[in-house]
Motif scaffolding. Structure first.
Motif, short mmCIF file in Angstrom:
data_model
loop_
_atom_site.label_atom_id
_atom_site.label_comp_id
_atom_site.label_asym_id
_atom_site.label_seq_id
_atom_site.Cartn_x
_atom_site.Cartn_y
_atom_site.Cartn_z
N ALA A 1 27.91 36.24 13.86
CA ALA A 1 27.29 35.37 14.86
C ALA A 1 26.97 36.14 16.13
CB ALA A 1 28.20 34.19 15.16
N ALA A 2 27.89 37.00 16.57
CA ALA A 2 27.70 37.76 17.80
C ALA A 2 26.55 38.76 17.66
CB ALA A 2 28.99 38.48 18.17
N THR A 3 26.52 39.49 16.55
CA THR A 3 25.44 40.47 16.37
C THR A 3 24.10 39.76 16.17
OG1 THR A 3 25.96 40.59 13.99
CG2 THR A 3 26.96 42.25 15.44
N GLY A 4 24.14 38.60 15.54
CA GLY A 4 22.91 37.85 15.34
C GLY A 4 22.31 37.35 16.65
N THR A 5 23.16 36.87 17.57
CA THR A 5 22.63 36.39 18.85
C THR A 5 22.19 37.55 19.73
OG1 THR A 5 24.90 36.25 19.70
CG2 THR A 5 23.91 34.22 18.88
N LEU A 6 22.84 38.69 19.62
CA LEU A 6 22.36 39.86 20.37
C LEU A 6 20.97 40.28 19.88
CD1 LEU A 6 25.58 42.04 20.72
CD2 LEU A 6 24.19 41.11 22.58
N LEU B 1 18.79 42.54 22.07
CA LEU B 1 19.77 43.59 22.35
C LEU B 1 20.49 44.03 21.08
CD1 LEU B 1 21.35 42.27 25.68
CD2 LEU B 1 19.60 44.04 25.41
N ALA B 2 19.78 44.05 19.97
CA ALA B 2 20.38 44.52 18.71
C ALA B 2 20.82 45.97 18.85
CB ALA B 2 19.37 44.38 17.58
N GLY B 3 22.03 46.27 18.37
CA GLY B 3 22.55 47.63 18.44
C GLY B 3 23.25 47.97 19.74
N TRP B 4 23.37 47.00 20.64
CA TRP B 4 24.00 47.24 21.94
C TRP B 4 25.48 46.86 21.95
CZ3 TRP B 4 21.10 47.54 26.99
CH2 TRP B 4 19.79 47.97 26.80
N GLU B 5 26.06 46.56 20.81
CA GLU B 5 27.41 46.01 20.76
C GLU B 5 28.45 46.86 21.47
OE1 GLU B 5 25.13 44.40 17.25
OE2 GLU B 5 25.37 46.36 18.26
#
Length: 245
Positions: free
Chosen positions: A119-124, A129-133
């Protein structure tokens, strides 16, 4: 027709029980609305948001959110406060901030599972902001931080977004990009935001909720200088950011 997402009937509220902040408020926000809440400082905007969130109880009247009480609906609401309670100097990653949106009354701490991480990576990805984790939150620009906080509000898949001055402090270009993102989200989510920048938000929102002790709702195309002067009790200039001389 679908029931209103937010419905207030005859709602009043007073902190001391004697001097009302809001009086006899009746309001209906329909599904997939994009509305802006405006009004003078002290007019009751923050109080109204807290009533909708179930953080305050009305002195009189009835409130329904998503067909139930505000307290029961809270886990279905995404909320982005005006002043994030995150210390920029604290060594926290972007992913850690977004995962905070998966917490709630029944869960005040991790560990987080695969569904939470997905869920967190999906909303990023949704907020660009994909890949900014793993990036430090403190290293981000103002616009990037706002997108991370929006991702935090979205990570519980809310049906209603409540945003308190979400573009505060952003420059014009970043602010426009942020509102373009909100327009995309509005295709599937009801959005209500607080803003003082009337000239800017008028090109995005479809209705304006005027809060000044009571509440009046106007379609955006009916909002004029007389209405604004009456609301703010004085001379107010509406600046069109998309207009050049």
């Amino acid at each position: 027709m679908s029931a209103p997402v937010i419905e207030l009937e005859g709602v009043s509220f007073a902190f001391d029980g004697r001097h009302p902040v809001l009086s006899d408020v009746t309001l209906a926000v329909e599904p997939l609305s994009f509305a802006c809440m405006i009004g003078p400082n002290g007019g009751g905007k923050t109080t109204l948001l807290k009533l909708i969130l179930g953080l305050l109880e009305p002195s009189t009247g009835r409130i329904r959110v998503l067909g139930t009480s505000p307290q029961r609906a809270r886990h279905r609401i995404g909320y982005m406060s005006q002043h994030a309670t995150l210390d920029r100097a604290f060594p926290v990653r972007v992913l850690d901030v977004v995962l905070m949106g998966r917490l709630g009354p029944r869960r005040v701490a991790g560990p987080f599972d695969r569904a939470d991480l997905a869920a967190a990576t999906g909303t990023l990805e949704l907020v660009g902001l994909a890949g900014w984790e793993r990036r430090p939150f403190a290293d981000l620009s103002g616009g990037q931080r706002q997108r991370v906080l929006l991702a935090r509000a979205l990570t519980s898949s809310p049906e209603l977004l409540l945003l308190d001055e979400p573009a505060s402090g952003l420059d014009q270009k970043v602010e426009r990009d942020f509102f373009d993102l909100l327009l995309e989200l509005n295709r599937s989510t009801t959005v209500v935001l607080v803003s003082h920048d009337l000239g800017f938000v008028q090109s995005f929102v479809r209705s304006v909720i005027c809060v000044h002790g009571t509440v009046d709702v106007h379609p955006t195309n009916q909002l004029d200088g007389n209405t604004i002067r009456e609301l703010y009790s004085g001379e107010v200039r509406m600046v069109r950011h998309d207009h050049s001389e």
